[in-house]
Design a protein around this motif. Sequence first.
Motif, PDB file in Angstrom:
ATOM      1  N   ALA A 245       0.807  -1.227   0.000  1.00  0.00           N
ATOM      2  CA  ALA A 245       0.000   0.000   0.000  1.00  0.00           C
ATOM      3  C   ALA A 245       0.838   1.275   0.000  1.00  0.00           C
ATOM      4  N   VAL A 246       1.626   1.480  -1.054  1.00  0.00           N
ATOM      5  CA  VAL A 246       2.506   2.646  -1.093  1.00  0.00           C
ATOM      6  C   VAL A 246       1.719   3.945  -1.234  1.00  0.00           C
ATOM      7  N   HIS A 247       0.439   3.865  -1.642  1.00  0.00           N
ATOM      8  CA  HIS A 247      -0.378   5.072  -1.699  1.00  0.00           C
ATOM      9  C   HIS A 247      -0.625   5.643  -0.308  1.00  0.00           C
ATOM     10  N   ALA A 248      -0.347   4.858   0.747  1.00  0.00           N
ATOM     11  CA  ALA A 248      -0.507   5.326   2.118  1.00  0.00           C
ATOM     12  C   ALA A 248       0.808   5.843   2.699  1.00  0.00           C
ATOM     13  N   LEU A 249       1.840   5.976   1.866  1.00  0.00           N
ATOM     14  CA  LEU A 249       3.077   6.629   2.284  1.00  0.00           C
ATOM     15  C   LEU A 249       2.909   8.130   2.062  1.00  0.00           C
ATOM     16  N   HIS A 250       2.906   8.905   3.132  1.00  0.00           N
ATOM     17  CA  HIS A 250       2.682  10.349   3.029  1.00  0.00           C
ATOM     18  C   HIS A 250       4.037  11.048   2.991  1.00  0.00           C
ATOM     19  N   ASP A 251       4.423  11.472   1.799  1.00  0.00           N
ATOM     20  CA  ASP A 251       5.765  12.030   1.591  1.00  0.00           C
ATOM     21  C   ASP A 251       5.678  13.199   0.619  1.00  0.00           C
ATOM     22  N   ARG A 252       5.915  14.412   1.110  1.00  0.00           N
ATOM     23  CA  ARG A 252       5.838  15.609   0.273  1.00  0.00           C
ATOM     24  C   ARG A 252       7.218  16.102  -0.151  1.00  0.00           C
ATOM     25  N   ARG A 253       8.250  15.326   0.080  1.00  0.00           N
ATOM     26  CA  ARG A 253       9.584  15.752  -0.316  1.00  0.00           C
ATOM     27  C   ARG A 253       9.740  15.743  -1.835  1.00  0.00           C
ATOM     28  N   ALA A 254      10.727  16.491  -2.301  1.00  0.00           N
ATOM     29  CA  ALA A 254      10.965  16.556  -3.748  1.00  0.00           C
ATOM     30  C   ALA A 254      11.349  15.193  -4.302  1.00  0.00           C
ATOM     31  N   THR A 255      12.074  14.406  -3.528  1.00  0.00           N
ATOM     32  CA  THR A 255      12.395  13.029  -3.906  1.00  0.00           C
ATOM     33  C   THR A 255      11.618  12.094  -3.007  1.00  0.00           C
ATOM     34  N   HIS A 256      10.661  11.394  -3.591  1.00  0.00           N
ATOM     35  CA  HIS A 256       9.801  10.500  -2.814  1.00  0.00           C
ATOM     36  C   HIS A 256      10.627   9.347  -2.240  1.00  0.00           C
ATOM     37  N   LEU A 257      10.174   8.818  -1.100  1.00  0.00           N
ATOM     38  CA  LEU A 257      10.865   7.691  -0.474  1.00  0.00           C
ATOM     39  C   LEU A 257      11.069   6.548  -1.466  1.00  0.00           C
ATOM     40  N   LEU A 258      10.070   6.256  -2.296  1.00  0.00           N
ATOM     41  CA  LEU A 258      10.193   5.148  -3.248  1.00  0.00           C
ATOM     42  C   LEU A 258      11.293   5.405  -4.262  1.00  0.00           C
ATOM     43  N   ALA A 259      11.422   6.644  -4.717  1.00  0.00           N
ATOM     44  CA  ALA A 259      12.481   6.976  -5.663  1.00  0.00           C
ATOM     45  C   ALA A 259      13.850   6.837  -5.001  1.00  0.00           C
TER      46      ALA A 259
END
Length: 570
Positions: A245-259
């Motif tokens: 459920a990566v859509h539930a990762l709340h990340d507003r950084r310029a480089t997303h955690l997944l990237a």
Amino acid sequence: MIFEVWAPTVTAVELDVPGGRRPMSPGQDGWWSAAVPEAGHGTRYGFVLDGDGPYPDPRSRWQPEGIFGPSAVYDHAHFTWTDHGWKGRDLRGSVIYELHIGTFTTEGTFEAAAEKLQHLTELGVDLVEIMPVAPVPGSRNWGYDGVDLYAVNHTYGGPDGLKTLVDACHQAGLGVILDVVYNHLGPSGNFLHPFGPYFSGFAGSYWGEAVNLDGPGSDVVRRYFIDNALQWLRDYHVDGLRLDAVHALHDRRATHLLAELSDEVDVLSCSVGRPLTLIAESDLNDPRMVRSRDADGYGMTAQWNDDVHHALHTAVSGEHHGYYADFAGLSALAKVLTSGVMHDGGHSSFRGRAHGRSFAGVPGHRLVACLQNHDQIGNRPMGDRLPIPELKLGAGLLLTSPFTPMLFMGEEWGARAPFLFFSDHVDPELRDSEGGRRQREFEGFGYAWEAPDPSEEETFLRSKLDWSELKDEEHWSLLCWYRDLTALRRALPELSDPRLDRVRVDHDPDDRWLVMRRGSLAVSVNFSPESLTLPIPLGVVLLASDENMSETPEGARLPGQSLVIHRPDT
């Protein structure tokens, strides 16, 4: 041995080890350390924060007494590997098999699962996907209530048990994908809060508090999850991760955690000399998830594709409640087989809004598709599986599709055992409320919710596979069908070709037939219970679900609920 822990908000940390407590020294950026020369593999320990505790290590590798017990030192060099010649398994062209360790066998252990690997190799599987193995409350759980994310559930066999299974898979020629959960932690036994700002302070999803990926202190929190991912790939020799459920990762950084994770995994892949796979479970229908980093994507190798499941399920079962409503009719199946997704920017009635983007240009192998999985079975109140006639049709289309196919344990022989939702919370309040919480989660899904109590042990035991079913002719026949399909997929390049723009589909929504063309091959399906004549010549039959196929001047004559893979004389 040096013990380290990140605890930036406390004034004193003590290490609790056999013989007493020892003060830890503060270092930079909130890290504390202490040297204990006599400590070694198996030494029990915990951390005391400003007098409270002891708590397990947030990066505990071993919880031999469960989530409420002490951590134990685990030395990865303690295990002897035999897979030195293993060169990895690429996702492209592969077939995945998803399983839950606790219900895959009667024993419910890594060791018992290893004894079934010959069954998987004969089935034609390439990658085994293991549902989460992090420690959980009690003795039974799907795995998504995990805490102590660096450790391995001791009831399955602990860290050595997981390594033994991975080693055995590699000896059998099978790659291993491990399901990991980074969007939340379980509600019981989660002791991260006292250590630092691991959480954002709001409900990130229905399942729990959002992890802190972009707030103050999030540099170390992000590192916590990235290092965890690298641990499985490096120290446990796992070949890939399925990210829940990566859509539930709340990340507003310029480089997303997944990237960021994708970049780190690429570096590790170069170091270990084998392909490493990242598969995201995403509800966003956003092609950026699987686009490469140099194309400004997140760099995931692939993502789960629920749209294919929904279209297949609706076609073979006739169900159209809840989220299946948008997939009613064979036109939805025709669209996903040629476009990858149904929701590509149009209206979703279930969501009440427009949803998704076009996946044009994305190869099909980047979309992991299934006829059944743990969610789609287990999220039904009674955990019921598709019956054998429907499995035959669905598997025939899935295993000849341009996607990466995934099977769910027992599907290949039409297992009668349900896959129910089960848990074993120690907290009485959580235990008593689990059934009601589960019902509330699926309000609006169109189910009359009458589910077994998830906390009852019998709910778990009913979900275990019954391998003796393979002695029955009906189940053995279905297994042979699945084996033939995987063998044909491997033998004929047209069937594993991932280019969606090469797939052509004709269908008749009224007579309920569909023909999918893969190069010179055709996969013809009659979903109707009545015999039908399709306007396509039968030609050379390569594989048929019913031996009563025939040719007429008008075209191929197919019995009710049947599928044939053939090379028409055209």
